[in-house]
Design a protein around this motif. Structure first.
Motif, PDB file in Angstrom:
ATOM      1  N   LEU A 253       0.683  -1.472  -0.062  1.00  0.00           N
ATOM      2  CA  LEU A 253      -0.225   0.043  -0.255  1.00  0.00           C
ATOM      3  C   LEU A 253       0.893   1.325  -0.158  1.00  0.00           C
ATOM      4  CD1 LEU A 253      -2.694  -1.011   2.502  1.00  0.00           C
ATOM      5  CD2 LEU A 253      -3.072  -1.040   0.037  1.00  0.00           C
ATOM      6  N   GLY A 254       2.153   1.152  -0.290  1.00  0.00           N
ATOM      7  CA  GLY A 254       3.079   1.940   0.270  1.00  0.00           C
ATOM      8  C   GLY A 254       2.474   2.888  -1.296  1.00  0.00           C
ATOM      9  N   TYR A 255       3.150   4.298  -1.418  1.00  0.00           N
ATOM     10  CA  TYR A 255       3.524   5.376  -2.299  1.00  0.00           C
ATOM     11  C   TYR A 255       4.536   4.879  -3.150  1.00  0.00           C
ATOM     12  CZ  TYR A 255       3.744   9.983  -4.661  1.00  0.00           C
ATOM     13  OH  TYR A 255       3.744  10.138  -5.499  1.00  0.00           O
ATOM     14  N   TYR A 256       5.742   4.388  -3.032  1.00  0.00           N
ATOM     15  CA  TYR A 256       6.433   4.711  -3.781  1.00  0.00           C
ATOM     16  C   TYR A 256       6.625   2.790  -4.293  1.00  0.00           C
ATOM     17  CZ  TYR A 256       9.081   9.056  -2.959  1.00  0.00           C
ATOM     18  OH  TYR A 256       9.367  10.123  -2.581  1.00  0.00           O
ATOM     19  N   THR A 257       5.989   1.927  -3.924  1.00  0.00           N
ATOM     20  CA  THR A 257       5.717   0.390  -3.918  1.00  0.00           C
ATOM     21  C   THR A 257       4.484  -0.349  -4.917  1.00  0.00           C
ATOM     22  OG1 THR A 257       4.897   0.130  -2.239  1.00  0.00           O
ATOM     23  CG2 THR A 257       7.396   0.197  -1.764  1.00  0.00           C
ATOM     24  N   THR A 258       3.615   1.378  -4.959  1.00  0.00           N
ATOM     25  CA  THR A 258       2.240   1.036  -5.857  1.00  0.00           C
ATOM     26  C   THR A 258       2.838   2.049  -6.891  1.00  0.00           C
ATOM     27  OG1 THR A 258       1.466   2.550  -4.211  1.00  0.00           O
ATOM     28  CG2 THR A 258       1.462  -0.049  -4.104  1.00  0.00           C
ATOM     29  N   ARG A 259       3.300   2.973  -7.143  1.00  0.00           N
ATOM     30  CA  ARG A 259       3.311   3.772  -8.286  1.00  0.00           C
ATOM     31  C   ARG A 259       3.828   4.522  -9.773  1.00  0.00           C
ATOM     32  NH1 ARG A 259      -1.223   6.490  -5.684  1.00  0.00           N
ATOM     33  NH2 ARG A 259      -1.594   5.106  -4.189  1.00  0.00           N
ATOM     34  N   ASP A 260       4.365   4.864 -10.239  1.00  0.00           N
ATOM     35  CA  ASP A 260       5.117   6.354 -10.837  1.00  0.00           C
ATOM     36  C   ASP A 260       4.726   7.274 -10.321  1.00  0.00           C
ATOM     37  OD1 ASP A 260       6.215   7.969 -12.422  1.00  0.00           O
ATOM     38  OD2 ASP A 260       6.582   7.213 -14.216  1.00  0.00           O
ATOM     39  N   PRO A 261       5.619   8.169  -9.301  1.00  0.00           N
ATOM     40  CA  PRO A 261       4.996   9.088  -8.806  1.00  0.00           C
ATOM     41  C   PRO A 261       4.819  10.510 -10.022  1.00  0.00           C
ATOM     42  CG  PRO A 261       6.371   8.967  -7.951  1.00  0.00           C
ATOM     43  CD  PRO A 261       6.448   7.985  -9.065  1.00  0.00           C
ATOM     44  N   LEU A 262       5.767  10.459 -11.097  1.00  0.00           N
ATOM     45  CA  LEU A 262       6.784  11.399 -11.678  1.00  0.00           C
ATOM     46  C   LEU A 262       5.080  12.489 -12.947  1.00  0.00           C
ATOM     47  CD1 LEU A 262      10.171   9.958 -11.745  1.00  0.00           C
ATOM     48  CD2 LEU A 262       9.318  12.247 -10.535  1.00  0.00           C
ATOM     49  N   GLY A 263       6.103  13.075 -12.936  1.00  0.00           N
ATOM     50  CA  GLY A 263       5.315  13.918 -14.368  1.00  0.00           C
ATOM     51  C   GLY A 263       3.698  14.323 -14.282  1.00  0.00           C
ATOM     52  N   ALA A 264       3.491  14.795 -15.780  1.00  0.00           N
ATOM     53  CA  ALA A 264       2.177  15.475 -15.223  1.00  0.00           C
ATOM     54  C   ALA A 264       0.877  15.002 -15.004  1.00  0.00           C
ATOM     55  CB  ALA A 264       1.829  15.938 -16.769  1.00  0.00           C
ATOM     56  N   SER A 265       0.587  13.682 -15.535  1.00  0.00           N
ATOM     57  CA  SER A 265       0.439  12.050 -14.426  1.00  0.00           C
ATOM     58  C   SER A 265       0.158  12.494 -13.532  1.00  0.00           C
ATOM     59  CB  SER A 265       0.082  11.163 -15.691  1.00  0.00           C
ATOM     60  OG  SER A 265       0.859  10.624 -15.802  1.00  0.00           O
ATOM     61  N   GLY A 266       1.251  12.332 -12.105  1.00  0.00           N
ATOM     62  CA  GLY A 266       2.059  11.781 -11.573  1.00  0.00           C
ATOM     63  C   GLY A 266       1.583  12.897 -10.500  1.00  0.00           C
ATOM     64  N   ASP A 267       2.172  13.260  -9.507  1.00  0.00           N
ATOM     65  CA  ASP A 267       2.017  14.260  -8.107  1.00  0.00           C
ATOM     66  C   ASP A 267       3.207  15.404  -8.099  1.00  0.00           C
ATOM     67  OD1 ASP A 267      -0.063  13.424  -7.117  1.00  0.00           O
ATOM     68  OD2 ASP A 267       1.285  11.125  -6.676  1.00  0.00           O
ATOM     69  N   PHE A 268       4.504  14.675  -8.768  1.00  0.00           N
ATOM     70  CA  PHE A 268       5.344  16.241  -8.984  1.00  0.00           C
ATOM     71  C   PHE A 268       6.060  15.909  -9.849  1.00  0.00           C
ATOM     72  CE2 PHE A 268       6.870  12.219  -6.078  1.00  0.00           C
ATOM     73  CZ  PHE A 268       7.854  11.727  -6.112  1.00  0.00           C
TER      74      PHE A 268
ATOM     75  N   LEU B 159      -1.722  13.620   6.923  1.00  0.00           N
ATOM     76  CA  LEU B 159      -2.627  12.894   7.172  1.00  0.00           C
ATOM     77  C   LEU B 159      -3.730  12.276   6.727  1.00  0.00           C
ATOM     78  CD1 LEU B 159      -2.307  14.207  10.571  1.00  0.00           C
ATOM     79  CD2 LEU B 159      -0.180  12.822  10.072  1.00  0.00           C
ATOM     80  N   THR B 160      -3.944  13.185   5.409  1.00  0.00           N
ATOM     81  CA  THR B 160      -5.506  13.010   4.359  1.00  0.00           C
ATOM     82  C   THR B 160      -4.948  11.716   3.784  1.00  0.00           C
ATOM     83  OG1 THR B 160      -5.400  15.395   4.730  1.00  0.00           O
ATOM     84  CG2 THR B 160      -6.623  14.356   3.165  1.00  0.00           C
ATOM     85  N   THR B 161      -4.756  11.794   3.625  1.00  0.00           N
ATOM     86  CA  THR B 161      -4.769  10.324   1.935  1.00  0.00           C
ATOM     87  C   THR B 161      -3.307   9.791   2.673  1.00  0.00           C
ATOM     88  OG1 THR B 161      -3.664  11.587   0.130  1.00  0.00           O
ATOM     89  CG2 THR B 161      -5.596  11.293   0.607  1.00  0.00           C
ATOM     90  N   PRO B 162      -2.744   8.490   3.516  1.00  0.00           N
ATOM     91  CA  PRO B 162      -1.786   8.634   3.320  1.00  0.00           C
ATOM     92  C   PRO B 162      -1.603   7.199   2.127  1.00  0.00           C
ATOM     93  CG  PRO B 162      -2.792   7.322   5.318  1.00  0.00           C
ATOM     94  CD  PRO B 162      -3.731   8.769   5.096  1.00  0.00           C
ATOM     95  N   GLY B 163      -0.324   6.933   1.843  1.00  0.00           N
ATOM     96  CA  GLY B 163       0.084   6.568   1.149  1.00  0.00           C
ATOM     97  C   GLY B 163      -0.474   6.907  -0.688  1.00  0.00           C
ATOM     98  N   GLN B 164      -0.450   7.767  -0.657  1.00  0.00           N
ATOM     99  CA  GLN B 164      -1.541   8.397  -1.562  1.00  0.00           C
ATOM    100  C   GLN B 164      -0.871   9.393  -2.075  1.00  0.00           C
ATOM    101  OE1 GLN B 164      -6.305   7.718  -2.347  1.00  0.00           O
ATOM    102  NE2 GLN B 164      -6.213   6.419  -0.068  1.00  0.00           N
ATOM    103  N   ALA B 165      -0.089  10.284  -1.991  1.00  0.00           N
ATOM    104  CA  ALA B 165       0.767  11.330  -1.414  1.00  0.00           C
ATOM    105  C   ALA B 165       1.616  11.647  -0.785  1.00  0.00           C
ATOM    106  CB  ALA B 165      -0.035  12.770  -0.657  1.00  0.00           C
ATOM    107  N   ASP B 166       3.030  12.197  -2.125  1.00  0.00           N
ATOM    108  CA  ASP B 166       4.309  11.494  -1.626  1.00  0.00           C
ATOM    109  C   ASP B 166       4.376  13.131  -0.092  1.00  0.00           C
ATOM    110  OD1 ASP B 166       6.953  11.928  -2.140  1.00  0.00           O
ATOM    111  OD2 ASP B 166       7.271  13.124  -2.952  1.00  0.00           O
ATOM    112  N   LEU B 167       5.414  12.023   0.394  1.00  0.00           N
ATOM    113  CA  LEU B 167       5.511  12.626   1.608  1.00  0.00           C
ATOM    114  C   LEU B 167       7.121  13.374   1.546  1.00  0.00           C
ATOM    115  CD1 LEU B 167       3.831  10.634   4.517  1.00  0.00           C
ATOM    116  CD2 LEU B 167       3.018  12.434   2.957  1.00  0.00           C
ATOM    117  N   THR B 168       7.723  14.399   2.253  1.00  0.00           N
ATOM    118  CA  THR B 168       9.297  14.816   2.191  1.00  0.00           C
ATOM    119  C   THR B 168       9.435  15.956   3.438  1.00  0.00           C
ATOM    120  OG1 THR B 168       8.497  16.519   1.355  1.00  0.00           O
ATOM    121  CG2 THR B 168       8.957  14.437  -0.393  1.00  0.00           C
ATOM    122  N   ALA B 169      10.640  16.613   3.708  1.00  0.00           N
ATOM    123  CA  ALA B 169      11.122  17.195   4.152  1.00  0.00           C
ATOM    124  C   ALA B 169      12.346  17.540   3.413  1.00  0.00           C
ATOM    125  CB  ALA B 169      10.939  16.456   6.248  1.00  0.00           C
ATOM    126  N   HIS B 170      12.659  19.052   4.227  1.00  0.00           N
ATOM    127  CA  HIS B 170      14.094  18.955   3.561  1.00  0.00           C
ATOM    128  C   HIS B 170      15.298  18.806   4.716  1.00  0.00           C
ATOM    129  CE1 HIS B 170      12.312  24.222   2.485  1.00  0.00           C
ATOM    130  NE2 HIS B 170      11.017  22.427   1.421  1.00  0.00           N
TER     131      HIS B 170
END
Length: 362
Positions: free
Chosen positions: A37-52, A264-275
């Protein structure tokens, strides 16, 4: 036998009910890397169709200049052969593809290079194989399995996704760790009891009660491992990410469909980062005898020193209309202080017996 969870929110709630609130690091790890169910293990997050969108996806110029920087570093270090041309978190393989295209005319570089990618996502490994078709690739889950040869490594937007812990300064020498728990059945932030944190003893003099500090043990461990490899076998590593020289304040964030959202809104469906705390990365290699860290500089300054404006002018000659406008916008986005130019920083770890990589200083 435990059933495989179908919803990450329910899984997190069950874990909290069973074992108590999660550290921010544990929460990030579950959201990003849960096996099913993890974000990076279930999808391609890049590009216009992704999240960043990352710098290599914005323009080929970024990867070309990084490639030539690495090639010149290789030459400055005596053109070792073989060497491990390595990327941490290679995304779709766009950056490595641009690096290889830009360095194809550097005599001996490709013959000496052994391409190694550190990637946990099977989805992205498939995309990388397609982008790098025709090249022999070795994939790894961790740095420790790299061959014991000189290393030329690039990490673009890799360290920002590593799990952090957050601490609020309390009275005296105590800190309260920020955690994710449950309030009225919903995920919510809270804080643990006051306690002394040895890892933060050096931050007491520069913080006041109520201030928040972030630490990333995983980032420091990886930087230390890179430093040890460079010290033992030679080479250099370019680290490119958003952050600053030291960590102050809450930078934990989530991005979904190119927009910021609550972590906290959509765990596993959004990229999580920190500086990224670049000072911590530099300090992590102090124990490596032959490894040094450069000064940190903004991405825009680094790319200008490598000649991005000249390269942009070359490419612009063959463009017109919308293509030219997009090209100009890409150059601005990569370099302008109001875009990625100041937000993103560059730091190199390198064999101190040689000069630092082009564009960077001791």
């Amino acid at each position: 036998m435990t059933d495989t969870p179908k919803d990450l929110t329910d899984h997190l709630k069950a874990r909290i009910l069973a074992n108590g609130p999660l550290t921010i690091a544990d929460y990030m790890s579950e959201c990003l890397l849960h096996p099913t169910l993890g974000y990076y293990t279930t999808r391609d997050p890049l590009g216009a169709s992704g999240d960043f969108t990352t710098a290599p996806e914005i323009s080929q110029m970024f990867g070309e200049l990084i490639g030539l920087c690495l090639a010149q570093t290789w030459l400055d270090h005596g053109a070792p052969a073989p060497f491990a041309l390595t990327e941490l978190g290679p995304g779709r393989g766009t950056l490595m593809a641009d690096i290889l295209r830009a360095t194809a005319s550097v005599p001996g570089f490709h013959a000496a290079a052994r391409i190694h990618l550190i990637e946990a996502s099977d989805t992205l490994r498939t995309a990388q194989a397609e982008a790098l078709d025709g090249h022999k690739i070795d994939w790894h889950y961790q740095l420790s399995t790299l061959p014991e040869i000189p290393l030329l490594l690039v990490a673009n937007e890799f360290f920002d996704a590593l799990p952090i812990r957050q601490f609020l300064r309390d009275e005296g020498n105590a800190w309260r760790e920020r955690r994710v728990g449950l309030v009225d059945g919903k995920l919510a932030f809270g804080a643990g009891d006051p306690a002394e944190v040895p890892a933060l003893s050096g931050r007491l003099a520069e913080t006041k009660q109520g201030q928040l500090i972030e630490i990333c043990a995983a980032a420091e461990a990886i930087a230390s491992e890179i430093g040890a490899h460079i010290s033992d076998h030679g080479g250099a590593a370019l680290i490119i990410d958003y952050g600053d020289w030291a960590s102050y304040g809450d930078t934990f964030q989530a991005v979904k469909s190119h927009k910021k959202t609550s972590p906290l809104t959509t765990p596993g469906q959004a990229d999580l980062t920190a500086h990224v705390d670049f000072a911590a990365l530099a300090n992590a290699v102090q124990g490596a005898a032959s490894c040094a860290a450069t000064a940190m500089i903004p991405q825009g300054v680094f790319l200008e020193r490598l000649g991005i404006t000249h390269r942009a002018q070359q490419l612009a000659q063959a463009l017109s209309g919308a293509a030219l406008e997009n090209h100009i916008a890409a150059h601005r986005r990569l370099t302008h202080p109001d875009e990625m130019g100041n937000l993103f920083k560059i730091l190199a770890l390198y064999d101190g017996r040689f000069s630092p990589p082009p564009g960077l200083q001791t």
